[in-house]
Enzyme design. Structure first.
Site, PDB file in Angstrom:
ATOM      1  N   VAL A   1       0.854  -1.189   0.000  1.00  0.00           N
ATOM      2  CA  VAL A   1       0.000   0.000   0.000  1.00  0.00           C
ATOM      3  C   VAL A   1       0.888   1.236   0.000  1.00  0.00           C
ATOM      4  CG1 VAL A   1      -1.878  -1.186   1.205  1.00  0.00           C
ATOM      5  CG2 VAL A   1      -0.166   0.078   2.528  1.00  0.00           C
ATOM      6  N   LYS A   2       0.302   2.392  -0.168  1.00  0.00           N
ATOM      7  CA  LYS A   2       1.040   3.643  -0.192  1.00  0.00           C
ATOM      8  C   LYS A   2       1.793   3.845   1.118  1.00  0.00           C
ATOM      9  CE  LYS A   2       0.375   8.598  -1.032  1.00  0.00           C
ATOM     10  NZ  LYS A   2      -0.612   9.670  -1.306  1.00  0.00           N
TER      11      LYS A   2
ATOM     12  N   SER B   1      12.514  -3.554  -6.104  1.00  0.00           N
ATOM     13  CA  SER B   1      12.802  -2.755  -7.286  1.00  0.00           C
ATOM     14  C   SER B   1      12.657  -3.601  -8.546  1.00  0.00           C
ATOM     15  CB  SER B   1      14.221  -2.191  -7.230  1.00  0.00           C
ATOM     16  OG  SER B   1      14.500  -1.439  -8.405  1.00  0.00           O
ATOM     17  N   GLY B   2      12.090  -2.989  -9.564  1.00  0.00           N
ATOM     18  CA  GLY B   2      11.946  -3.670 -10.838  1.00  0.00           C
ATOM     19  C   GLY B   2      10.680  -3.307 -11.576  1.00  0.00           C
TER      20      GLY B   2
ATOM     21  N   LYS C   1      16.976   0.495  -0.082  1.00  0.00           N
ATOM     22  CA  LYS C   1      16.096   0.786  -1.222  1.00  0.00           C
ATOM     23  C   LYS C   1      16.012   2.294  -1.468  1.00  0.00           C
ATOM     24  CE  LYS C   1      13.019   0.026  -4.481  1.00  0.00           C
ATOM     25  NZ  LYS C   1      12.214   1.213  -4.641  1.00  0.00           N
TER      26      LYS C   1
ATOM     27  N   HIS D   1      19.189   3.243  -3.167  1.00  0.00           N
ATOM     28  CA  HIS D   1      19.056   2.711  -4.528  1.00  0.00           C
ATOM     29  C   HIS D   1      18.267   3.696  -5.386  1.00  0.00           C
ATOM     30  CE1 HIS D   1      16.352   0.776  -7.461  1.00  0.00           C
ATOM     31  NE2 HIS D   1      17.256  -0.165  -7.649  1.00  0.00           N
ATOM     32  N   ASN D   2      17.164   4.203  -4.843  1.00  0.00           N
ATOM     33  CA  ASN D   2      16.339   5.135  -5.603  1.00  0.00           C
ATOM     34  C   ASN D   2      17.039   6.471  -5.808  1.00  0.00           C
ATOM     35  OD1 ASN D   2      14.475   3.088  -5.422  1.00  0.00           O
ATOM     36  ND2 ASN D   2      12.769   4.434  -4.913  1.00  0.00           N
TER      37      ASN D   2
ATOM     38  N   GLU E   1      19.236   5.951  -8.583  1.00  0.00           N
ATOM     39  CA  GLU E   1      18.353   5.911  -9.767  1.00  0.00           C
ATOM     40  C   GLU E   1      18.013   7.321 -10.241  1.00  0.00           C
ATOM     41  OE1 GLU E   1      13.707   4.868 -10.146  1.00  0.00           O
ATOM     42  OE2 GLU E   1      14.940   3.196  -9.426  1.00  0.00           O
ATOM     43  N   TYR E   2      17.709   8.225  -9.310  1.00  0.00           N
ATOM     44  CA  TYR E   2      17.445   9.618  -9.669  1.00  0.00           C
ATOM     45  C   TYR E   2      18.646  10.191 -10.430  1.00  0.00           C
ATOM     46  CZ  TYR E   2      13.189  10.751  -6.928  1.00  0.00           C
ATOM     47  OH  TYR E   2      11.914  10.849  -6.447  1.00  0.00           O
TER      48      TYR E   2
ATOM     49  N   LYS F   1       8.220  10.712  -5.952  1.00  0.00           N
ATOM     50  CA  LYS F   1       7.404  10.200  -4.853  1.00  0.00           C
ATOM     51  C   LYS F   1       8.074  10.333  -3.492  1.00  0.00           C
ATOM     52  CE  LYS F   1       4.525   6.998  -7.474  1.00  0.00           C
ATOM     53  NZ  LYS F   1       4.021   5.610  -7.594  1.00  0.00           N
TER      54      LYS F   1
ATOM     55  N   ARG G   1      14.345  17.835 -11.054  1.00  0.00           N
ATOM     56  CA  ARG G   1      12.911  17.514 -11.122  1.00  0.00           C
ATOM     57  C   ARG G   1      12.077  18.660 -10.555  1.00  0.00           C
ATOM     58  NH1 ARG G   1      11.826  11.043 -10.219  1.00  0.00           N
ATOM     59  NH2 ARG G   1      13.728  10.277 -11.226  1.00  0.00           N
TER      60      ARG G   1
ATOM     61  N   ARG H   1      34.505  32.084   9.575  1.00  0.00           N
ATOM     62  CA  ARG H   1      33.736  31.618  10.723  1.00  0.00           C
ATOM     63  C   ARG H   1      34.385  32.075  12.030  1.00  0.00           C
ATOM     64  NH1 ARG H   1      33.341  26.384  11.790  1.00  0.00           N
ATOM     65  NH2 ARG H   1      31.198  26.518  12.583  1.00  0.00           N
TER      66      ARG H   1
END
Length: 487
Positions: A58-59, A112-113, A166, A169-170, A173-174, A245, A272, A430
């Site tokens: 689910v979401k 993933s896939g 994951k 991984h994403n 992917e981005y 997302k 994006r 600084r």
């Protein structure tokens, strides 16, 4: 996923809150298969053998918590809940703790896939309760993608480890997708190639050891697709506003918390976001002009340089992702095996690529490798190709074409390879305005300079003071330790 599990010899029960979706699934795709339809949560749970193995798809966010709360009163001790969505790793860690305390077990599993991978073999990244993984392993190893060195699944680690891997991984992917988009932009708007020529270029690149990958393969396919109604390439009529997302943004957020530089992935997320300002960009294009320099060089030579620049930039994206995984492994106690992470990405997943085997080998040979760019295999290739990389970034600037991920990757490489950066001036600033102190290259200790002393006859230069080295650590002590810890 349900059909994949069933095809591999395991009976399945399914439930969806929409009866119509369940009926459509049973009539069209599950007909004649060992799949049982259920229409209430109670019926679904009762249909499963103990210990029950329940995969929730689910979401992310509140819907996962709501689903777990519906299931908990119906479960028995030792039943296994599996969240196969893109949940935030910290939510997964929280759920794992709560369910384990309630005598259930929980797996947060990155998948993933896409739809094809889910059906035919995805890359699976399960983390959470180890005993639950051991019980699920016979199923997961069957349904995962299969490559030359085994199924694309392994136990990642405790708590939210699976969803963390994951998430990163994403993030990679981005970066990968943005770099490919920028390569397309350069080929189209600098080199002036047609869509058919671009298709041929990507198809050829996919045959090379450096760029052979799923994303390059599907990019070549995309340029083949023509709208039958108007004869236009589909890619040309798609609005140039990319969605997201959240996993890329989460990767950036945690990298900042970890103090790990991931500029290529950040550039991809920003690209994006920038693309979403379509109306503003259209208005700006009418009043903000660029250099308008036309490319007049050898098109084939430039195309080859873009290929080399794309490879170098991709390696930086992967290097940043692996560096983040390494840091998070220590921070969160995941004890990640980076070689195994690379191995299970070799098949099924979106970022599967030919060079992942080399990444696997690099971390297998040196599990403490501080950065992928230092691995002999990648180091020499990037050194050999960096001239082309620089030419492409320079040409894009002359042509007024934004390539934020290419540029960020080159900046990352140039920053990482230099033994001295200009942040000595930053630290001086600084210390000037906030007395934050600094370290020196010529002596030990923590120092502060009075940058604006009251002039007197006895002082011609600002005095330098050694910071308090007493038993109570100062802010300067902490900062010095942080600097040393991070090299």
């Amino acid at each position: 996923m349900a059909l994949n599990v069933e095809r591999n010899g395991f009976p399945v029960a399914v439930y969806n809150r929409s009866r119509e979706k369940t009926d459509a699934f049973m009539e069209k795709r599950a007909g004649g298969k060992n799949v049982k339809a259920t229409y209430t949560i109670e019926e679904f749970v009762a249909s499963l053998d103990r210990p029950r193995k329940i995969l929730i798809m689910v979401k992310a966010g509140a819907p996962v918590d709501a689903m777990i709360e519906q299931l908990k009163p119906l479960l028995d001790e030792g039943d296994i809940l599996i969240d196969g969505g893109n949940s935030l790793f910290s939510d997964t860690a929280r759920r794992a703790r709560a369910l384990e305390e309630a005598k259930f077990t929980f797996i947060g599993m990155g998948v993933s896939g896409g739809e094809e991978g889910a059906l035919n073999g995805p890359s699976l990244m399960p983390g959470g309760t180890r005993s639950a993984y051991d019980f699920l392993e016979p199923i997961l190893t069957k349904i995962a993608a299969q490559v030359d060195d085994g199924p694309c699944v392994t136990y990642i680690g405790a708590g939210g480890a699976g969803h963390y891997v994951k998430m990163v991984h994403n993030g990679i992917e981005y970066g990968d997708m943005q770099l490919i988009a920028e390569a397309y932009d350069l080929l189209k708007n600098v080199a002036g190639l047609s869509n058919d020529q671009i298709q041929a270029v990507f198809a050829e690149w996919n045959t090379t050891p450096e760029l052979n990958s799923y994303l390059i393969e599907i990019t070549a396919d995309i340029f083949k697709k023509v709208d039958p109604d108007n004869g236009l390439h589909i890619v040309d009529v798609i609005l140039d506003a990319a969605g997201q997302k959240g996993t890329g943004r989460w990767t950036v957020t945690d990298a900042l918390e970890q103090g790990i530089a991931i500029p290529t992935i950040i550039a991809a997320v920003n690209a994006r976001i920038m693309s979403s300002f379509k109306t503003e960009r259209m208005e700006a294009s009418q009043v903000l002009t660029g250099p308008g320099v036309q490319f007049t060089g050898d098109t084939k030579a430039f195309t080859d340089m873009v290929r080399d620049a794309l490879y170098c930039s991709k390696m930086c994206s992967y290097a940043q992702g692996m560096a983040l995984l390494s840091a998070a492994s220590k921070t969160y106690g995941y004890n990640l095996n980076l070689s195994e992470c690379a191995r299970i990405w070799k098949g099924g997943c979106i970022i599967r690529a030919g060079f992942l085997d080399k990444i696997k080998q690099a971390f297998n040979e040196n599990p403490e490798l501080p950065n992928l760019l230092l691995a002999p295999e990648f180091k020499q290739t990037i050194l050999d190709k960096q001239t082309a990389w620089r030419e492409v970034v320079a040409q894009s600037a002359k042509s007024g074409i934004a390539i934020p991920a290419f540029s960020a990757s080159l900046d990352y490489f140039d920053s990482y390879r230099r033994d001295r950066l200009p942040q000595n001036l930053t630290q001086a600033q600084r210390d000037y305005f906030g007395a934050h102190t600094y370290l020196r290259t010529d002596k030990e200790g923590v120092f502060h300079t009075d940058w604006t002393p009251i002039e007197s006859a006895n002082t011609s230069t600002p005095p330098v003071f050694l910071a308090d080295q007493g038993s109570t650590p100062s802010v300067a002590d902490v900062e010095r330790k942080e600097v040393k810890a991070k090299g």
